[in-house]
Design a protein around this motif. Structure first.
Motif, mmCIF file in Angstrom:
data_model
loop_
_atom_site.group_PDB
_atom_site.id
_atom_site.type_symbol
_atom_site.label_atom_id
_atom_site.label_comp_id
_atom_site.label_asym_id
_atom_site.label_seq_id
_atom_site.Cartn_x
_atom_site.Cartn_y
_atom_site.Cartn_z
ATOM 1 N N LEU A 107 13.392 11.152 -2.081
ATOM 2 C CA LEU A 107 13.513 11.873 -3.409
ATOM 3 C C LEU A 107 12.093 12.342 -3.814
ATOM 4 O O LEU A 107 11.047 11.773 -3.931
ATOM 5 C CB LEU A 107 14.217 11.011 -4.501
ATOM 6 N N THR A 108 11.911 13.760 -4.261
ATOM 7 C CA THR A 108 11.089 14.135 -4.747
ATOM 8 C C THR A 108 11.151 14.492 -6.333
ATOM 9 O O THR A 108 12.054 15.354 -6.580
ATOM 10 C CB THR A 108 10.285 15.219 -3.995
ATOM 11 N N VAL A 109 10.222 14.004 -7.043
ATOM 12 C CA VAL A 109 10.318 14.438 -8.644
ATOM 13 C C VAL A 109 8.815 14.871 -8.891
ATOM 14 O O VAL A 109 7.701 14.601 -8.502
ATOM 15 C CB VAL A 109 10.561 13.063 -9.485
ATOM 16 N N ARG A 110 8.890 15.592 -10.098
ATOM 17 C CA ARG A 110 7.549 16.060 -10.536
ATOM 18 C C ARG A 110 7.554 15.485 -11.968
ATOM 19 O O ARG A 110 8.281 15.364 -12.968
ATOM 20 C CB ARG A 110 7.849 17.546 -10.895
ATOM 21 N N LEU A 111 6.342 14.902 -12.195
ATOM 22 C CA LEU A 111 5.812 14.480 -13.539
ATOM 23 C C LEU A 111 4.502 15.138 -13.960
ATOM 24 O O LEU A 111 3.691 15.755 -13.198
ATOM 25 C CB LEU A 111 5.276 12.818 -13.370
ATOM 26 N N ARG A 112 4.247 15.154 -15.195
ATOM 27 C CA ARG A 112 3.244 15.641 -15.964
ATOM 28 C C ARG A 112 2.570 14.691 -16.927
ATOM 29 O O ARG A 112 3.030 14.038 -17.604
ATOM 30 C CB ARG A 112 3.821 16.824 -16.633
ATOM 31 N N THR A 113 1.237 14.767 -16.897
ATOM 32 C CA THR A 113 0.510 13.657 -17.509
ATOM 33 C C THR A 113 -0.723 14.355 -18.183
ATOM 34 O O THR A 113 -1.328 15.496 -17.525
ATOM 35 C CB THR A 113 -0.064 12.631 -16.641
ATOM 36 N N PRO A 114 -1.125 14.303 -19.385
ATOM 37 C CA PRO A 114 -2.315 14.640 -20.101
ATOM 38 C C PRO A 114 -3.632 14.331 -19.199
ATOM 39 O O PRO A 114 -3.687 13.185 -18.774
ATOM 40 C CB PRO A 114 -2.499 14.049 -21.335
#
Length: 116
Positions: A107-114
């Motif tokens: 499973l590949t997911v995309r996260l976004r962090t400051p």
């Protein structure tokens, strides 16, 4: 909390036998291993910034039914990471070459962090 700690805590809540980057020499099943590829977002906003993280999760088990039941739980754990979770990119079968009796799915997911 850094992104590795965030992902590790979320996945360990589903399966305590979770490892970053690689499995131990003699793993027990089921097991999860993950790695994270990160890159900065370019030109997002003045004076700020965000990083994009592609989280690659591989789950392994000796029983395919166990593995199939585990995958929605892993996705739900990632989806619960608000506001970091963006979307799931890909999923499917994977190979675990050291032991042909072990099934694997990814499973590949995309996260976004400051960044700041």
């Amino acid at each position: 909390m850094n992104v590795h700690a965030l992902v590790s805590a979320a996945l360990e809540a589903v399966l305590p036998n979770t490892w970053a980057v690689e499995l131990p020499p003699v793993p027990t099943w089921p097991a999860v291993v993950f790695d994270i590829d990160s890159k900065p977002e370019e030109l997002w906003c003045a004076g700020g910034g965000y990083d994009q993280h592609s989280v690659n999760i591989v789950a392994m088990a000796e029983d395919l039914d166990v593995l199939i039941g585990l995958m929605p739980q892993l996705l739900a754990a990632m989806e619960a990471l608000h506001p970091q979770y963006q979307f799931d990119e890909d999923a499917g079968d994977a190979d675990y070459e050291p032991d042909p009796a072990v099934f694997a799915r990814f499973l590949t997911v995309r996260l976004r962090t400051p960044r700041y």
